[in-house]
Design a protein around this motif. Structure first.
Motif, PDB file in Angstrom:
ATOM      1  N   ALA A 105     -56.955  34.976  -8.927  1.00  0.00           N
ATOM      2  CA  ALA A 105     -57.721  35.244 -10.149  1.00  0.00           C
ATOM      3  C   ALA A 105     -58.441  33.984 -10.598  1.00  0.00           C
ATOM      4  CB  ALA A 105     -56.777  35.726 -11.258  1.00  0.00           C
ATOM      5  N   ASP A 106     -59.622  34.179 -11.170  1.00  0.00           N
ATOM      6  CA  ASP A 106     -60.369  33.052 -11.709  1.00  0.00           C
ATOM      7  C   ASP A 106     -61.366  33.563 -12.737  1.00  0.00           C
ATOM      8  OD1 ASP A 106     -60.874  29.928 -10.559  1.00  0.00           O
ATOM      9  OD2 ASP A 106     -62.403  30.767 -11.875  1.00  0.00           O
ATOM     10  N   ARG A 107     -61.582  32.790 -13.784  1.00  0.00           N
ATOM     11  CA  ARG A 107     -62.535  33.187 -14.827  1.00  0.00           C
ATOM     12  C   ARG A 107     -63.978  32.944 -14.402  1.00  0.00           C
ATOM     13  NH1 ARG A 107     -58.232  30.959 -17.862  1.00  0.00           N
ATOM     14  NH2 ARG A 107     -57.444  32.339 -19.499  1.00  0.00           N
ATOM     15  N   ARG A 108     -64.213  32.114 -13.413  1.00  0.00           N
ATOM     16  CA  ARG A 108     -65.584  31.701 -13.078  1.00  0.00           C
ATOM     17  C   ARG A 108     -66.236  32.564 -12.010  1.00  0.00           C
ATOM     18  NH1 ARG A 108     -63.682  26.090 -11.008  1.00  0.00           N
ATOM     19  NH2 ARG A 108     -62.199  27.588 -10.109  1.00  0.00           N
ATOM     20  N   GLY A 109     -65.429  33.349 -11.279  1.00  0.00           N
ATOM     21  CA  GLY A 109     -65.991  34.117 -10.177  1.00  0.00           C
ATOM     22  C   GLY A 109     -65.280  33.791  -8.888  1.00  0.00           C
ATOM     23  N   ILE A 110     -65.323  34.695  -7.913  1.00  0.00           N
ATOM     24  CA  ILE A 110     -64.678  34.496  -6.620  1.00  0.00           C
ATOM     25  C   ILE A 110     -65.654  34.928  -5.529  1.00  0.00           C
ATOM     26  CG2 ILE A 110     -62.774  35.120  -5.121  1.00  0.00           C
ATOM     27  CD1 ILE A 110     -61.087  35.715  -7.551  1.00  0.00           C
ATOM     28  N   PRO A 111     -66.174  33.998  -4.746  1.00  0.00           N
ATOM     29  CA  PRO A 111     -67.057  34.388  -3.638  1.00  0.00           C
ATOM     30  C   PRO A 111     -66.252  34.913  -2.467  1.00  0.00           C
ATOM     31  CG  PRO A 111     -66.800  32.009  -3.709  1.00  0.00           C
ATOM     32  CD  PRO A 111     -66.056  32.543  -4.894  1.00  0.00           C
ATOM     33  N   THR A 112     -66.826  35.823  -1.688  1.00  0.00           N
ATOM     34  CA  THR A 112     -66.141  36.283  -0.485  1.00  0.00           C
ATOM     35  C   THR A 112     -66.273  35.218   0.604  1.00  0.00           C
ATOM     36  OG1 THR A 112     -68.133  37.463   0.204  1.00  0.00           O
ATOM     37  CG2 THR A 112     -66.442  38.737  -0.952  1.00  0.00           C
ATOM     38  N   GLY A 113     -65.450  35.375   1.645  1.00  0.00           N
ATOM     39  CA  GLY A 113     -65.480  34.412   2.722  1.00  0.00           C
ATOM     40  C   GLY A 113     -64.480  33.292   2.515  1.00  0.00           C
ATOM     41  N   ARG A 114     -64.684  32.222   3.295  1.00  0.00           N
ATOM     42  CA  ARG A 114     -63.746  31.099   3.302  1.00  0.00           C
ATOM     43  C   ARG A 114     -64.411  29.861   2.706  1.00  0.00           C
ATOM     44  NH1 ARG A 114     -62.635  31.396   8.364  1.00  0.00           N
ATOM     45  NH2 ARG A 114     -60.773  32.676   8.177  1.00  0.00           N
ATOM     46  N   GLY A 115     -63.627  29.019   2.032  1.00  0.00           N
ATOM     47  CA  GLY A 115     -64.140  27.744   1.540  1.00  0.00           C
ATOM     48  C   GLY A 115     -64.188  27.666   0.044  1.00  0.00           C
ATOM     49  N   PRO A 116     -64.478  26.460  -0.497  1.00  0.00           N
ATOM     50  CA  PRO A 116     -64.522  26.295  -1.960  1.00  0.00           C
ATOM     51  C   PRO A 116     -65.731  27.006  -2.551  1.00  0.00           C
ATOM     52  CG  PRO A 116     -65.241  24.285  -0.844  1.00  0.00           C
ATOM     53  CD  PRO A 116     -64.754  25.214   0.232  1.00  0.00           C
ATOM     54  N   PRO A 117     -65.694  27.286  -3.857  1.00  0.00           N
ATOM     55  CA  PRO A 117     -64.609  26.989  -4.787  1.00  0.00           C
ATOM     56  C   PRO A 117     -63.433  27.951  -4.611  1.00  0.00           C
ATOM     57  CG  PRO A 117     -66.314  28.223  -5.898  1.00  0.00           C
ATOM     58  CD  PRO A 117     -66.824  27.949  -4.508  1.00  0.00           C
ATOM     59  N   PHE A 118     -62.229  27.434  -4.819  1.00  0.00           N
ATOM     60  CA  PHE A 118     -61.029  28.237  -4.688  1.00  0.00           C
ATOM     61  C   PHE A 118     -60.568  28.699  -6.061  1.00  0.00           C
ATOM     62  CE2 PHE A 118     -60.740  27.400  -0.322  1.00  0.00           C
ATOM     63  CZ  PHE A 118     -60.945  26.054  -0.101  1.00  0.00           C
ATOM     64  N   PRO A 119     -60.008  29.908  -6.125  1.00  0.00           N
ATOM     65  CA  PRO A 119     -59.529  30.404  -7.415  1.00  0.00           C
ATOM     66  C   PRO A 119     -58.448  29.509  -8.019  1.00  0.00           C
ATOM     67  CG  PRO A 119     -59.644  32.174  -5.815  1.00  0.00           C
ATOM     68  CD  PRO A 119     -59.852  30.897  -5.066  1.00  0.00           C
ATOM     69  N   ALA A 120     -58.335  29.588  -9.334  1.00  0.00           N
ATOM     70  CA  ALA A 120     -57.370  28.747 -10.038  1.00  0.00           C
ATOM     71  C   ALA A 120     -55.956  29.287  -9.968  1.00  0.00           C
ATOM     72  CB  ALA A 120     -57.792  28.610 -11.502  1.00  0.00           C
ATOM     73  N   HIS A 121     -55.832  30.620  -9.821  1.00  0.00           N
ATOM     74  CA  HIS A 121     -54.509  31.247  -9.894  1.00  0.00           C
ATOM     75  C   HIS A 121     -54.232  32.046  -8.626  1.00  0.00           C
ATOM     76  CE1 HIS A 121     -54.689  30.152 -14.113  1.00  0.00           C
ATOM     77  NE2 HIS A 121     -55.869  30.727 -14.171  1.00  0.00           N
ATOM     78  N   TRP A 122     -53.010  31.905  -8.100  1.00  0.00           N
ATOM     79  CA  TRP A 122     -52.614  32.571  -6.858  1.00  0.00           C
ATOM     80  C   TRP A 122     -51.242  33.231  -7.001  1.00  0.00           C
ATOM     81  CZ3 TRP A 122     -55.808  32.634  -2.611  1.00  0.00           C
ATOM     82  CH2 TRP A 122     -56.851  31.709  -2.571  1.00  0.00           C
ATOM     83  N   GLY A 123     -51.071  34.307  -6.257  1.00  0.00           N
ATOM     84  CA  GLY A 123     -49.746  34.875  -6.101  1.00  0.00           C
ATOM     85  C   GLY A 123     -49.012  34.185  -4.966  1.00  0.00           C
ATOM     86  N   GLN A 124     -47.797  34.640  -4.685  1.00  0.00           N
ATOM     87  CA  GLN A 124     -46.974  33.994  -3.670  1.00  0.00           C
ATOM     88  C   GLN A 124     -47.274  34.504  -2.259  1.00  0.00           C
ATOM     89  OE1 GLN A 124     -46.021  36.539  -5.437  1.00  0.00           O
ATOM     90  NE2 GLN A 124     -44.965  37.917  -4.032  1.00  0.00           N
ATOM     91  N   GLY A 125     -47.984  35.612  -2.150  1.00  0.00           N
ATOM     92  CA  GLY A 125     -48.353  36.159  -0.856  1.00  0.00           C
ATOM     93  C   GLY A 125     -47.421  37.260  -0.397  1.00  0.00           C
ATOM     94  N   THR A 126     -47.962  38.173   0.406  1.00  0.00           N
ATOM     95  CA  THR A 126     -47.176  39.233   1.015  1.00  0.00           C
ATOM     96  C   THR A 126     -47.669  39.428   2.440  1.00  0.00           C
ATOM     97  OG1 THR A 126     -46.379  41.520   0.746  1.00  0.00           O
ATOM     98  CG2 THR A 126     -48.673  41.102   0.145  1.00  0.00           C
ATOM     99  N   GLN A 127     -46.737  39.558   3.385  1.00  0.00           N
ATOM    100  CA  GLN A 127     -47.086  39.610   4.806  1.00  0.00           C
ATOM    101  C   GLN A 127     -47.481  41.021   5.231  1.00  0.00           C
ATOM    102  OE1 GLN A 127     -47.253  37.072   7.124  1.00  0.00           O
ATOM    103  NE2 GLN A 127     -47.982  38.605   8.610  1.00  0.00           N
ATOM    104  N   VAL A 128     -48.559  41.096   5.986  1.00  0.00           N
ATOM    105  CA  VAL A 128     -48.994  42.352   6.611  1.00  0.00           C
ATOM    106  C   VAL A 128     -49.040  42.113   8.112  1.00  0.00           C
ATOM    107  CG1 VAL A 128     -50.894  43.973   6.917  1.00  0.00           C
ATOM    108  CG2 VAL A 128     -50.303  43.153   4.617  1.00  0.00           C
ATOM    109  N   THR A 129     -48.339  42.960   8.865  1.00  0.00           N
ATOM    110  CA  THR A 129     -48.307  42.847  10.316  1.00  0.00           C
ATOM    111  C   THR A 129     -48.721  44.175  10.922  1.00  0.00           C
ATOM    112  OG1 THR A 129     -46.503  41.239  10.198  1.00  0.00           O
ATOM    113  CG2 THR A 129     -46.889  42.311  12.317  1.00  0.00           C
ATOM    114  N   VAL A 130     -49.739  44.142  11.786  1.00  0.00           N
ATOM    115  CA  VAL A 130     -50.254  45.347  12.423  1.00  0.00           C
ATOM    116  C   VAL A 130     -50.017  45.221  13.924  1.00  0.00           C
ATOM    117  CG1 VAL A 130     -52.226  46.864  12.737  1.00  0.00           C
ATOM    118  CG2 VAL A 130     -52.032  45.491  10.645  1.00  0.00           C
ATOM    119  N   SER A 131     -49.261  46.143  14.468  1.00  0.00           N
ATOM    120  CA  SER A 131     -48.942  46.111  15.894  1.00  0.00           C
ATOM    121  C   SER A 131     -49.888  47.024  16.674  1.00  0.00           C
ATOM    122  CB  SER A 131     -47.498  46.535  16.111  1.00  0.00           C
ATOM    123  OG  SER A 131     -47.287  47.842  15.607  1.00  0.00           O
ATOM    124  N   VAL A 132     -50.019  46.713  17.957  1.00  0.00           N
ATOM    125  CA  VAL A 132     -50.924  47.489  18.827  1.00  0.00           C
ATOM    126  C   VAL A 132     -50.403  48.907  18.994  1.00  0.00           C
ATOM    127  CG1 VAL A 132     -51.898  47.628  21.136  1.00  0.00           C
ATOM    128  CG2 VAL A 132     -51.670  45.411  20.010  1.00  0.00           C
TER     129      VAL A 132
END
Length: 132
Positions: A105-132
């Motif tokens: 989450a961020d008040r300023r905006g979040i661009p798609t893709g990789r690289g800065p600027p990075f959001p100010a707030h993050w969760g702890q993450g959740t793993q997704v695994t997709v098997s063949v």
């Protein structure tokens, strides 16, 4: 301070579906203002040491509910917002979707893709695994 907590990750076979949820809370968060841009990021396996630099924004929902998607997930993933929760519905999952998924989450905006600027707030993450 804003707190983000993800849930809903897991393992699924190729072609399957998963739904991730992110709950927003905290003393500086007020539902009525909808002041935050919200996004879902993912980080490929083996890149954990590189931190946020290797996280890619794949779906963003703006304050006016406009949604934006990275080309890699367009037409398969759908982001939505319901009160204090941001949801990512993932369909037609592929092995290359395997990653740690983060809510941000961020008040300023979040661009798609990789690289800065990075959001100010993050969760702890959740793993997704997709098997063949």
């Amino acid at each position: 301070q804003v707190h983000l907590v993800e849930s809903g990750g897991g393992s699924v076979e190729s072609g399957g579906s998963l739904t991730l949820s992110c709950t927003i809370s905290g003393p500086t968060y007020t539902r009525a203002s909808r002041e935050f841009y919200m996004g879902w990021f993912r980080q490929p396996p083996g890149t954990e040491r590189e931190g946020v630099a290797q996280r890619e924004a794949i779906a963003v929902i703006e304050r006016d509910a406009t949604t934006i998607y990275d080309d890699s997930v367009k037409g398969r993933f759908f982001i939505s917002r319901d009160e204090d929760m941001v949801i990512l519905k993932m369909n037609s999952l592929k092995p290359e979707d395997t990653a740690m998924y983060y809510c941000a989450a961020d008040r300023r905006g979040i661009p798609t893709g990789r690289g800065p600027p990075f959001p100010a707030h993050w969760g702890q993450g959740t793993q997704v695994t997709v098997s063949v």
